[in-house]
Design an enzyme around this catalytic site. Structure first.
Site, mmCIF file in Angstrom:
data_model
loop_
_atom_site.group_PDB
_atom_site.id
_atom_site.type_symbol
_atom_site.label_atom_id
_atom_site.label_comp_id
_atom_site.label_asym_id
_atom_site.label_seq_id
_atom_site.Cartn_x
_atom_site.Cartn_y
_atom_site.Cartn_z
ATOM 1 N N ASN A 1 40.179 28.106 30.668
ATOM 2 C CA ASN A 1 40.793 29.270 31.318
ATOM 3 C C ASN A 1 41.928 29.876 30.494
ATOM 4 O O ASN A 1 42.737 30.636 31.018
ATOM 5 C CB ASN A 1 41.309 28.890 32.713
ATOM 6 C CG ASN A 1 40.155 28.633 33.671
ATOM 7 O OD1 ASN A 1 39.050 29.125 33.445
ATOM 8 N ND2 ASN A 1 40.413 27.865 34.713
ATOM 9 N N LEU B 1 39.343 43.877 32.180
ATOM 10 C CA LEU B 1 40.344 42.910 31.711
ATOM 11 C C LEU B 1 40.845 43.237 30.314
ATOM 12 O O LEU B 1 40.131 43.885 29.532
ATOM 13 C CB LEU B 1 39.719 41.509 31.676
ATOM 14 C CG LEU B 1 39.336 40.894 33.013
ATOM 15 C CD1 LEU B 1 38.319 39.779 32.810
ATOM 16 C CD2 LEU B 1 40.580 40.346 33.720
ATOM 17 N N GLU B 2 42.022 42.741 30.004
ATOM 18 C CA GLU B 2 42.541 42.819 28.635
ATOM 19 C C GLU B 2 41.589 42.044 27.719
ATOM 20 O O GLU B 2 41.083 40.985 28.103
ATOM 21 C CB GLU B 2 43.937 42.169 28.620
ATOM 22 C CG GLU B 2 44.581 42.068 27.268
ATOM 23 C CD GLU B 2 45.920 41.307 27.327
ATOM 24 O OE1 GLU B 2 46.434 41.010 28.436
ATOM 25 O OE2 GLU B 2 46.434 41.001 26.259
ATOM 26 N N TYR B 3 41.350 42.582 26.533
ATOM 27 C CA TYR B 3 40.528 41.893 25.545
ATOM 28 C C TYR B 3 41.419 40.966 24.718
ATOM 29 O O TYR B 3 42.451 41.398 24.196
ATOM 30 C CB TYR B 3 39.846 42.929 24.646
ATOM 31 C CG TYR B 3 39.155 42.353 23.435
ATOM 32 C CD1 TYR B 3 38.226 41.325 23.566
ATOM 33 C CD2 TYR B 3 39.430 42.838 22.154
ATOM 34 C CE1 TYR B 3 37.595 40.792 22.449
ATOM 35 C CE2 TYR B 3 38.790 42.311 21.032
ATOM 36 C CZ TYR B 3 37.878 41.289 21.193
ATOM 37 O OH TYR B 3 37.251 40.753 20.093
ATOM 38 N N ALA B 4 41.043 39.710 24.636
ATOM 39 C CA ALA B 4 41.799 38.723 23.861
ATOM 40 C C ALA B 4 41.022 38.465 22.559
ATOM 41 O O ALA B 4 40.039 37.714 22.562
ATOM 42 C CB ALA B 4 41.966 37.446 24.671
ATOM 43 N N ASP C 1 44.524 25.955 38.176
ATOM 44 C CA ASP C 1 43.309 25.674 37.404
ATOM 45 C C ASP C 1 43.561 25.827 35.904
ATOM 46 O O ASP C 1 42.758 26.411 35.181
ATOM 47 C CB ASP C 1 42.182 26.616 37.873
ATOM 48 C CG ASP C 1 40.796 26.088 37.501
ATOM 49 O OD1 ASP C 1 40.659 24.883 37.210
ATOM 50 O OD2 ASP C 1 39.850 26.898 37.500
HETATM 51 N N1 ADE Z 1 35.934 35.755 26.831
HETATM 52 C C1 ADE Z 1 36.036 35.781 28.160
HETATM 53 N N2 ADE Z 1 36.958 36.678 28.529
HETATM 54 C C2 ADE Z 1 37.444 37.247 27.408
HETATM 55 C C3 ADE Z 1 38.446 38.233 27.131
HETATM 56 N N3 ADE Z 1 39.104 38.818 28.113
HETATM 57 N N4 ADE Z 1 38.693 38.535 25.856
HETATM 58 C C4 ADE Z 1 38.022 37.914 24.885
HETATM 59 N N5 ADE Z 1 37.089 36.991 25.066
HETATM 60 C C5 ADE Z 1 36.801 36.652 26.324
#
Ligand code: ADE
Length: 307
Positions: free
Chosen positions: A170, A119-122, A165
């Site tokens: 989320n 997944l992309e990092y947020a 959702d």
């Molecule tokens: N916590 C859960 N998923 C995440 C994400 N993709 N990036 C940063 N924090 C998270």
């Protein structure tokens, strides 16, 4: 890997040698070679969050050093909860979406015991945590998040995808604090008459979903209203100690506003919390609502190309 992106190819990483060597034939991309990812391709770092079926870790792809979030799901838990179908749908839907306010799903792989989502990092983490830390957000922050969410949902709905959702748990925050919709585990193609077991809180669910009726993309409009209320006040509008009391409050649309909520915000929320889905304000009308126009930071709505 389903799509082009920073993790698309290990093979075309530029090296010093490549810079002085005569031009080479274009190399087939990772996608063209159909090369599969494995855990060996990544260095795993600190945990970022906990989920029902496993945890999310910070991770780095070894050759490109590209930082991602790796969601690790236990196959045993997925099987015992009958969530394999839901996971397939989540991957199928999220990997095809491209919007600055939707978390990218770059790809997935599995081994004998686990499934891994790349997944992309947020970087700014969970919106839920930011809200609990600040207790409530001011009108500018709340209106900006609502506008970003409305824009992302407009894009989903244009692809007939309903999220179903939407709630602070989320939603993640990108590098510049922009909202990112994550977790498409409950999303479907609209309309849907499936009667899934509703697990967890009812707080964000509209009457038609609680009552198990056929529903469409307008379920997400209801949850935009619930989210707007929670961002401004710190709690969702129908929260009670019991499922059955929350159920009653939702069906009666029993909403009370603390005195600090402005008339403009109340107007927007009440135009979204309508029992009849057809009466709910459209996402276009949310984006042009006077309260959003006055308070949202419109520069945060990144202009993006649409295919
Ligand atoms: N916590 C859960 N998923 C995440 C994400 N993709 N990036 C940063 N924090 C998270």
């Amino acid at each position: 890997m389903a799509s082009k992106g920073p993790l698309h190819s290990k093979e075309n990483v530029k090296t010093a040698k490549a810079a002085i060597a005569p031009p080479e034939k274009p190399q087939p991309s990772r996608e063209e070679k159909k090369k599969k990812w494995t855990l060996e391709d990544f260095e795993i770092g600190r945990p970022l969050g906990k989920g029902k079926f496993g945890n999310v870790y910070l991770a780095r792809e070894k050759t490109t050093k590209y930082i991602v979030a790796m969601k690790v799901l236990s196959k045993t838990q997925l099987k015992s909860g009958h969530f394999e179908h839901q996971l397939r749908r989540e991957i199928e839907i999220q990997s095809h979406l491209r919007h600055p306010n939707i978390l990218r799903l770059f790809g997935y792989f599995y081994d004998t015991t686990r499934v891994y989502l790349i997944l992309e990092y947020a970087p700014q983490g969970e919106l839920y945590k930011a809200l609990r830390a600040e207790r409530k957000f001011d009108e500018k922050k709340s209106a900006t998040f609502v506008a970003q969410l409305a824009d992302a949902l407009k894009y989903c709905h244009s692809k007939k995808v309903i999220h179903r959702d939407i709630k602070p748990e989320n939603l993640l925050l990108g590098n510049n604090g922009e909202l990112k919709i994550a977790d498409f585990g409950w999303s479907v193609h609209s309309p849907s008459s499936r009667r899934e077991t509703l697990c967890g809180t009812l707080d964000y669910l509209p009457p038609e979903m609680i009552e198990g009726r056929t529903h469409d993309e307008k379920v997400d409009l209801w949850s935009v209203g619930v989210l707007c209320y929670e961002l401004l006040t710190g709690s969702p509008p129908f929260e009670t100690k019991s499922h059955s009391d929350t159920y009653k409050k939702i069906c009666r649309i029993d909403v009370h506003f603390p005195a600090h909520v402005s008339p403009g915000a109340k107007d927007l929320i009440m135009r979204l919390l309508r029992h009849d889905p057809k009466e709910r304000l459209s996402l276009d009308r949310v984006l042009t609502h006077p309260w959003i126009r006055e308070h949202a930071d419109v520069a945060s709505l990144v202009v993006h190309k649409r295919k």
